[in-house]
Scaffold this active site. Structure first.
Site, PDB file in Angstrom:
ATOM      1  N   SER A   1       8.227   5.938  16.950  1.00  0.00           N
ATOM      2  CA  SER A   1       7.099   5.445  17.217  1.00  0.00           C
ATOM      3  C   SER A   1       7.083   4.923  18.775  1.00  0.00           C
ATOM      4  O   SER A   1       7.820   3.885  19.078  1.00  0.00           O
ATOM      5  CB  SER A   1       6.458   4.161  16.461  1.00  0.00           C
ATOM      6  OG  SER A   1       6.241   4.584  15.182  1.00  0.00           O
ATOM      7  N   LEU A   2       6.816   5.872  19.828  1.00  0.00           N
ATOM      8  CA  LEU A   2       7.185   5.541  21.183  1.00  0.00           C
ATOM      9  C   LEU A   2       5.998   4.888  21.799  1.00  0.00           C
ATOM     10  O   LEU A   2       6.213   3.680  22.347  1.00  0.00           O
ATOM     11  CB  LEU A   2       7.734   6.942  21.864  1.00  0.00           C
ATOM     12  CG  LEU A   2       8.122   6.786  23.150  1.00  0.00           C
ATOM     13  CD1 LEU A   2       9.470   5.931  23.223  1.00  0.00           C
ATOM     14  CD2 LEU A   2       8.241   8.190  24.029  1.00  0.00           C
TER      15      LEU A   2
ATOM     16  N   CYS B   1      -0.849  -3.326  15.646  1.00  0.00           N
ATOM     17  CA  CYS B   1      -0.379  -2.905  14.195  1.00  0.00           C
ATOM     18  C   CYS B   1      -1.014  -4.119  13.314  1.00  0.00           C
ATOM     19  O   CYS B   1      -0.487  -5.425  13.506  1.00  0.00           O
ATOM     20  CB  CYS B   1       0.936  -2.568  14.008  1.00  0.00           C
ATOM     21  SG  CYS B   1       1.386  -2.379  12.317  1.00  0.00           S
TER      22      CYS B   1
ATOM     23  N   CYS C   1       4.397  -5.225  16.758  1.00  0.00           N
ATOM     24  CA  CYS C   1       3.612  -4.390  17.615  1.00  0.00           C
ATOM     25  C   CYS C   1       2.171  -5.002  17.573  1.00  0.00           C
ATOM     26  O   CYS C   1       1.327  -5.312  16.896  1.00  0.00           O
ATOM     27  CB  CYS C   1       3.695  -2.941  17.171  1.00  0.00           C
ATOM     28  SG  CYS C   1       5.206  -2.390  17.031  1.00  0.00           S
TER      29      CYS C   1
ATOM     30  N   GLU D   1       0.567  -1.042  -0.098  1.00  0.00           N
ATOM     31  CA  GLU D   1      -0.008  -0.061  -0.076  1.00  0.00           C
ATOM     32  C   GLU D   1       0.985   1.106   0.047  1.00  0.00           C
ATOM     33  O   GLU D   1       2.063   1.353   0.350  1.00  0.00           O
ATOM     34  CB  GLU D   1      -0.692  -0.085   1.263  1.00  0.00           C
ATOM     35  CG  GLU D   1      -1.944  -1.073   1.390  1.00  0.00           C
ATOM     36  CD  GLU D   1      -2.322  -1.317   2.687  1.00  0.00           C
ATOM     37  OE1 GLU D   1      -3.413  -1.131   2.937  1.00  0.00           O
ATOM     38  OE2 GLU D   1      -1.472  -1.596   3.559  1.00  0.00           O
TER      39      GLU D   1
ATOM     40  N   GLY E   1       5.932  -2.113   7.262  1.00  0.00           N
ATOM     41  CA  GLY E   1       7.655  -2.255   7.344  1.00  0.00           C
ATOM     42  C   GLY E   1       8.109  -1.458   8.166  1.00  0.00           C
ATOM     43  O   GLY E   1       7.755  -0.391   8.844  1.00  0.00           O
TER      44      GLY E   1
ATOM     45  N   CYS F   1      -1.448   3.456   5.463  1.00  0.00           N
ATOM     46  CA  CYS F   1      -0.740   2.252   5.292  1.00  0.00           C
ATOM     47  C   CYS F   1      -1.158   0.972   5.961  1.00  0.00           C
ATOM     48  O   CYS F   1      -0.399   0.777   7.233  1.00  0.00           O
ATOM     49  CB  CYS F   1       0.624   2.440   5.076  1.00  0.00           C
ATOM     50  SG  CYS F   1       0.957   3.728   3.814  1.00  0.00           S
TER      51      CYS F   1
HETATM   52  N1  SAH Z   1       7.692   0.547  11.610  1.00  0.00           N
HETATM   53  C1  SAH Z   1       7.643   1.850  11.445  1.00  0.00           C
HETATM   54  C2  SAH Z   1       6.789   2.558  10.371  1.00  0.00           C
HETATM   55  C3  SAH Z   1       5.370   1.980  10.220  1.00  0.00           C
HETATM   56  S1  SAH Z   1       4.177   2.288  11.198  1.00  0.00           S
HETATM   57  C4  SAH Z   1       7.426   2.205  12.877  1.00  0.00           C
HETATM   58  O1  SAH Z   1       7.109   1.663  13.683  1.00  0.00           O
HETATM   59  O2  SAH Z   1       7.340   3.737  13.194  1.00  0.00           O
HETATM   60  C5  SAH Z   1       3.474   3.802  11.038  1.00  0.00           C
HETATM   61  C6  SAH Z   1       3.054   4.614  12.375  1.00  0.00           C
HETATM   62  O3  SAH Z   1       1.513   4.003  12.321  1.00  0.00           O
HETATM   63  C7  SAH Z   1       3.751   4.171  13.517  1.00  0.00           C
HETATM   64  O4  SAH Z   1       3.803   5.115  14.522  1.00  0.00           O
HETATM   65  C8  SAH Z   1       2.823   2.871  14.308  1.00  0.00           C
HETATM   66  O5  SAH Z   1       2.768   2.786  15.542  1.00  0.00           O
HETATM   67  C9  SAH Z   1       1.363   3.555  13.897  1.00  0.00           C
HETATM   68  N2  SAH Z   1       0.318   2.526  13.926  1.00  0.00           N
HETATM   69  C10 SAH Z   1       0.051   1.244  13.767  1.00  0.00           C
HETATM   70  N3  SAH Z   1      -0.851   0.577  14.097  1.00  0.00           N
HETATM   71  C11 SAH Z   1      -1.764   1.653  14.450  1.00  0.00           C
HETATM   72  C12 SAH Z   1      -3.140   1.710  14.986  1.00  0.00           C
HETATM   73  N4  SAH Z   1      -3.994   0.817  15.043  1.00  0.00           N
HETATM   74  N5  SAH Z   1      -3.667   2.967  15.300  1.00  0.00           N
HETATM   75  C13 SAH Z   1      -2.923   4.134  15.145  1.00  0.00           C
HETATM   76  N6  SAH Z   1      -1.699   4.094  14.598  1.00  0.00           N
HETATM   77  C14 SAH Z   1      -1.048   3.094  14.496  1.00  0.00           C
END
Ligand code: SAH
Length: 345
Positions: free
Chosen positions: A215-216, A114, A111, A87, A160, A334
């Site tokens: 992404s904290l 995710c 995570c 995507e 990714g 994405c």
């Molecule tokens: N792997 C990288 C980039 C992809 S994730 C990373 O971890 O930053 C992109 C962002 O989307 C990250 O901040 C991730 O934590 C967030 N994200 C993933 N799932 C989510 C959800 N269900 N709701 C809100 N944000 C989410």
């Protein structure tokens, strides 16, 4: 190596082997940055076009797209040459258009909240594939004025973990910012990581100075351990030290992504602890009300609750905003983000 992934020096070597004059390399590189295939490279001699057609191209094609009626956000599905689908999302803002691209097919970071990681990581994307996402979108929605680019900003926040595909991501950054190619300034590019500290330290030394998003999602190891497996390997202190180092070395503000999860990380104790830990870093916090993940029993917070958290951070002297939702009607972002799309600051 595929054509789309080649840097100018690599193309020069290839064309030399094909007994071509030196100026051809820049011509081919420029065509490739527009996503053109060899048979479309109209200023090349036909035998050369045929020769190049025999090589692997390495670009994606648009497989499908959905356009949001609410805000014009476009979600793309790209098909890769091996049939995999990934995507990307195009979002428009007052300052231009931001393209959010994926860096891997799937993800192995695990995570809890995710969607991208649910079936693991299928494979890394090549630099050429990442470049072709931008090129395909440029062809799909060209700017009304010739020579002006539709995509002005890029965020590596799709499926990714970019730092888990380190070499290809670095190569992509060189390709996309090359003055002989797309020439997109690294100031307009962001990379988002879940916090692979060793790679981040290397990135700080070696990569062009893009905006860093971390992404904290938690203020303590105890909470972060529950939602992000990567935290077992790299603790928050180490991660924040590396993020601060990035901010200091690059003189650029680091963005912390913080998805607010009900009964997990969204109370005032969390807001205060987060403020304390971020206080000495040149940073900004992007609050995202989590998109519910029913399979995992994780729920987001209400707008009101997000505002209360935001106000507490602000009172504590930490710069923060709540991210605007885009493409809500097309499950915009994405994969993992589902409906909410990132705002590039
Ligand atoms: N792997 C990288 C980039 C992809 S994730 C990373 O971890 O930053 C992109 C962002 O989307 C990250 O901040 C991730 O934590 C967030 N994200 C993933 N799932 C989510 C959800 N269900 N709701 C809100 N944000 C989410």
């Amino acid at each position: 190596m595929d054509l789309m992934s080649m840097e100018l020096v690599e193309l020069s070597a290839l064309l030399k082997e094909l007994n071509q004059p030196a100026f051809r390399a820049k011509q081919v590189f420029s065509w490739l940055s527009k996503g053109k295939r060899p048979d479309e490279m109209s200023n090349l001699p036909k035998p050369l076009r045929e020769e190049l057609s025999k090589l692997q191209f390495g670009g994606a094609r648009i497989y499908d797209k959905r356009i949001s009626k609410k805000d014009g956000t476009v979600k793309y599905l790209f098909e890769l040459e091996d049939g995999n689908i990934v995507e990307g999302v195009l979002m428009s803002y007052h300052y231009g258009n931001t393209m959010c691209i994926s860096t891997q097919v799937g993800c192995k970071m695990g995570c809890l909240f995710c969607a991208s990681t649910l079936s693991g990581c299928v494979r890394d994307l090549t630099a050429g594939e990442m470049l072709s996402f931008i090129a395909e979108v440029e062809k799909d929605v060209p700017h009304a004025e010739e020579k002006i680019r539709t995509v002005t900003n890029i965020v590596l926040m799709g499926s990714g973990e970019p730092l888990d595909n380190y070499d290809n991501v670095l190569k992509f950054l060189r390709l996309v910012s090359s003055p002989d190619g797309m020439n997109i300034s690294v100031r307009n590019i962001s990379i988002s990581t879940c916090g692979l500290v060793d790679k981040l330290l290397r990135f700080t030394e070696e990569a062009p100075h893009v905006t860093l998003s971390v992404s904290l999602h938690a203020p303590s190891d105890e909470i972060r351990d529950k939602i992000m497996p990567v935290n077992k390997k790299y603790r928050i202190d180490e991660l924040l030290k590396a993020a601060k180092n990035y901010a200091d070395m690059t003189k650029r503000r680091v963005i912390f992504e913080y998805a607010l999860i009900k009964d997990m990380n969204s109370d005032m104790f969390c807001a205060d602890l987060l403020s304390k830990r971020l206080k000495h870093i040149n940073c900004h916090v992007n609050l995202i009300p989590l998109n519910d993940v029913k399979e995992r029993n994780l729920m987001g917070v209400t707008r009101k609750e997000a505002e209360i958290f935001l106000n507490r951070l602000t009172q504590n002297g930490v710069s923060a905003t709540i991210r605007r939702e885009m493409g809500a009607d097309i499950e915009g972002a994405c994969g993992q983000l589902r409906r909410s799309v990132l705002e590039n600051l």
